[in-house]
Design an enzyme around this catalytic site. Structure first.
Site, PDB file in Angstrom:
ATOM      1  N   ASP A 264      -0.022  -4.702  -0.074  1.00  0.00           N
ATOM      2  CA  ASP A 264      -0.531  -3.409   0.600  1.00  0.00           C
ATOM      3  C   ASP A 264      -0.721  -3.548   2.257  1.00  0.00           C
ATOM      4  O   ASP A 264      -1.184  -4.565   2.468  1.00  0.00           O
ATOM      5  CB  ASP A 264      -1.994  -2.985   0.032  1.00  0.00           C
ATOM      6  CG  ASP A 264      -2.350  -1.666   0.695  1.00  0.00           C
ATOM      7  OD1 ASP A 264      -1.871  -0.627   0.503  1.00  0.00           O
ATOM      8  OD2 ASP A 264      -3.627  -1.767   1.526  1.00  0.00           O
ATOM      9  N   GLU A 306       4.547  -3.362   1.200  1.00  0.00           N
ATOM     10  CA  GLU A 306       4.320  -1.879   1.778  1.00  0.00           C
ATOM     11  C   GLU A 306       4.465  -1.709   3.189  1.00  0.00           C
ATOM     12  O   GLU A 306       3.637  -2.073   3.762  1.00  0.00           O
ATOM     13  CB  GLU A 306       3.043  -1.284   1.327  1.00  0.00           C
ATOM     14  CG  GLU A 306       2.921   0.286   1.423  1.00  0.00           C
ATOM     15  CD  GLU A 306       1.666   0.583   2.163  1.00  0.00           C
ATOM     16  OE1 GLU A 306       1.691   1.791   2.273  1.00  0.00           O
ATOM     17  OE2 GLU A 306       0.849  -0.238   2.528  1.00  0.00           O
TER      18      GLU A 306
HETATM   19  C1  GLC Z   1      -1.791   1.604   2.186  1.00  0.00           C
HETATM   20  C2  GLC Z   1      -2.072   2.630   0.995  1.00  0.00           C
HETATM   21  C3  GLC Z   1      -2.943   3.672   1.312  1.00  0.00           C
HETATM   22  C4  GLC Z   1      -4.184   3.193   1.976  1.00  0.00           C
HETATM   23  C5  GLC Z   1      -3.908   1.820   3.062  1.00  0.00           C
HETATM   24  C6  GLC Z   1      -5.210   1.275   3.386  1.00  0.00           C
HETATM   25  O1  GLC Z   1      -1.012   2.133   3.116  1.00  0.00           O
HETATM   26  O2  GLC Z   1      -0.854   3.027   0.410  1.00  0.00           O
HETATM   27  O3  GLC Z   1      -3.111   4.590   0.366  1.00  0.00           O
HETATM   28  O4  GLC Z   1      -5.010   3.859   2.740  1.00  0.00           O
HETATM   29  O5  GLC Z   1      -3.055   1.031   2.623  1.00  0.00           O
HETATM   30  O6  GLC Z   1      -5.246   0.160   2.319  1.00  0.00           O
END
Ligand code: GLC
Length: 624
Positions: A264, A306
């Site tokens: 993430d 991500e």
């Molecule tokens: C990522 C997730 C999102 C979250 C962020 C902080 O971007 O997809 O939903 O708010 O991380 O952890």
């Protein structure tokens, strides 16, 4: 090292020695002189390996023998919130037949680890990396679910939220009590001097819902770095203890049977004064370390980064062929560009974007998606758009106006997200069905409009499925689920419009898919048909050649996929009018895989929001 290399078994030793030099070098680059920390990391890795279950180890070996196991046309993903879909983990287990019926063999379960109610950022503020949220079940339930999934050939993906912890995490609590050992795992400041310097170069992630990158802690009379929400404390990876401990948390998850680790918010994990604190070289160093560790301890596990950034920042997270980092990344620019094409009824930028993707090495695996749990951020190729006099700020305003239904004649029903009056910037929320016009047409009982909206919804899915990589359906989209407005009245959710598309999965609607002629039946069966074709035809594999064709109509996108034996000309009409794609593939008769009609790939008439998958076998090359 306390455990000498001689004590390793052959399998582990071979893997370890293959990477040892690079691993050690990378670690010392980050933490020079911390041989002690490197050695304890090595010791722990071996312990996690020994603890890894026999079946998981078998799976590792199998996947090592078939390293391309996730690259075929068979993979199809779905992402879902456990509670929204089936209440809890046991509930998901009971619904595996349905998941299989959806053709899914890659299941992304949204954050399910312990996180405080009302301060969880949808589960992305983790209070305990070793514990499942009690209302969703236990670690044993997760393990059992993973085991059952594996029996059915389904892989499980879980988020690994490594940029921050919840303020309720044990480390945060101890830091709050003033323990220096734990304070050094976060970024604390006695006054605003340093934070002010950071703020000069560090953009904001949530400019409206959580402005700034630092929060004041009145009880401690100190500032703390919080890039996301104030209750999400950024971890300090300058401290090697943080990296080691977080790696152990990751290894704990993979040993429970998690196949895919979604890292993430990975671009944010390293902070340095004077920079924008995103995508710094140290981040790549850490991701490469994580890749090496998984290759040694659990080579069957995949890393999904991500990286919601501009294309030039995304691709480096694949690393190089010799030194790969992530196995998979999100095709975020294509996703955003798709919605741009919906709003403008113009597929030229999408064609340009496809051309960019098509030049990338075929080993790169992208996750293709239309919607996910997050907002749509308008990260488009504005430089390219500038040649048509389209400016960033005004264009974003148009897209947001159209997709929130403000623009005259718009069919979409979205909501803004983090609308920032200062910069005029805003992002967008909504489900595929609501953004495609299904919600409006159904509400107004306008059958013609509903027909068009269903066509658009299916055409977009057909487009997602034609791209190389792994298509991921957002749970609910397979039955055309609309926006959920109940969050407006929920005191814990009302200020985060992403909850608009995080509604409960409506099983009563799902039941309607079995009734002929219902909206749910049309979307479910239409999508399933496309997925079945994709699974069946070899040319949907990532090794096919892919290029775009000119259709001489800016609302029609033309994509060709071909391998030695087969060819597909896919046409997508992004306008509400019937159109002609002025293509001229002068090579005989094609069959539309979706309807079975036969036609030449020449001057093809294509209905409003229509799609064709024109297919033919190519002549076998003549023997010399
Ligand atoms: C990522 C997730 C999102 C979250 C962020 C902080 O971007 O997809 O939903 O708010 O991380 O952890």
């Amino acid at each position: 090292m306390q455990i000498p290399i001689e004590a390793y078994n052959k399998e582990y030793k071979d893997r370890f020695l293959k990477y040892y030099d690079e691993f050690k070098w990378l670690y010392h680059e980050l933490y020079s002189g911390r041989t002690d920390m490197f050695e304890s990391l090595c010791d722990e890795m071996f312990r996690w390996y020994k603890e890894r279950g026999t079946e998981l180890k078998e799976m590792d070996r199998d996947r090592e023998r078939h390293p391309d196991w996730y690259k075929g046309n068979q993979m199809l993903g779905m992402m879902m919130y456990v509670d929204a879909f089936a209440g809890d983990l046991k509930g998901v287990r009971k619904k595996l037949d349905y998941i299989e019926e959806c053709n899914v063999n890659y299941l992304h379960l949204m954050p399910l680890l312990d996180s405080p109610e009302g301060r969880s950022d949808g589960g992305y503020a983790v209070a305990d990396f070793r514990k499942v949220k009690p209302e969703l079940g236990t670690m044993e339930d997760l393990e059992e679910l993973a085991g059952e999934c594996h029996k059915r050939g389904i892989s499980i993906c879980l988020d690994f939220v490594m940029n921050h912890t919840s303020e309720d995490h044990e480390w945060a609590k101890r830091a709050r009590q003033g323990d220096p050992e734990y304070k050094s795992r976060y970024y604390f400041y006695d006054n605003y001097d340093i934070p002010a310097q950071f703020e000069r170069t560090m953009p904001e992630v949530f400019p409206t819902t959580a402005p700034g990158n630092f929060s004041w802690l009145p009880d401690m009379e100190q500032f703390i770095m919080t890039t996301f929400y104030p209750y999400q404390w950024d971890l300090n990876y300058w401290n090697p203890v943080v990296l080691n401990e977080m790696i152990y948390n990751m290894l704990n998850l993979v040993n429970k049977g998690i196949d895919i680790i979604r890292i993430d918010a990975v671009p944010y994990i390293w902070k340095q004064l004077g920079t924008n604190c995103r995508n710094l070289p140290q981040v790549h160093n850490i991701v490469r370390i994580m890749r090496i560790i998984t290759e040694i301890v659990c080579p069957g596990v995949l890393l999904l980064g991500e990286v919601v950034m501009a294309p030039d920042k995304v691709v480096p997270y694949f690393g190089s062929v010799e030194k790969p980092e992530c196995h998979m990344l999100y095709n975020v620019t294509t996703m955003a560009t798709t919605w741009h094409s919906v709003a403008t009824k113009d597929a030229m930028l999408l064609k340009q974007q496809m051309n960019v993707v098509n030049t990338l090495p075929k080993d790169y695996v992208f996750l293709n998606y239309l919607r996910c749990h997050d907002d749509i951020g308008w990260g488009l190729d504005y430089l390219w758009l500038m040649q048509f006099g389209i400016g960033e700020v005004s264009h974003k305003r148009y897209l947001n106006n159209f997709l929130t239904g403000q623009y005259p004649g718009s069919f979409a029903r979205g909501e803004l997200y983090n609308s920032d009056p200062a910069s005029g910037d805003a992002r967008l929320c909504g489900t595929t069905a609501s953004l495609s016009g299904i919600e409006k047409a159904a509400y107004e009982r306008d059958d013609e409009a509903l027909k068009r909206a269903v066509s658009l919804d299916l055409m977009l899915h057909a487009y997602m499925l034609v791209q190389s990589g792994i298509p991921v359906v957002y749970s609910g989209d397979e039955i055309g689920q609309e926006n959920d407005y109940t969050y407006h009245k929920d005191p814990k959710k009302w200020d985060d419009s992403r909850y608009l598309h995080r509604g409960k999965f409506l099983w009563e609607k799902e039941a309607l898919r079995k009734q002929k002629g219902t909206l749910q039946q049309k979307i479910f069966d239409g999508l399933k048909r496309l997925e079945d074709i994709r699974k069946e035809k070899q040319l949907f594999c990532g090794d096919a050649d892919v290029w775009t064709v000119d259709t001489w109509d800016k609302s029609i996108l033309g994509i060709v996929r071909a391998n030695k034996e087969e060819k597909l000309v896919a046409l997508f009409n992004f306008s509400e009018f019937d159109k002609t794609a002025w293509i001229n593939e002068d090579d005989g008769i094609y069959t539309d895989l979706i309807t079975g009609s036969r036609m030449e790939a020449k001057g093809v008439n294509i209905p409003a929001y229509g799609v064709y998958w024109l297919y033919k076998r190519r002549k076998e090359p003549k023997e010399a």
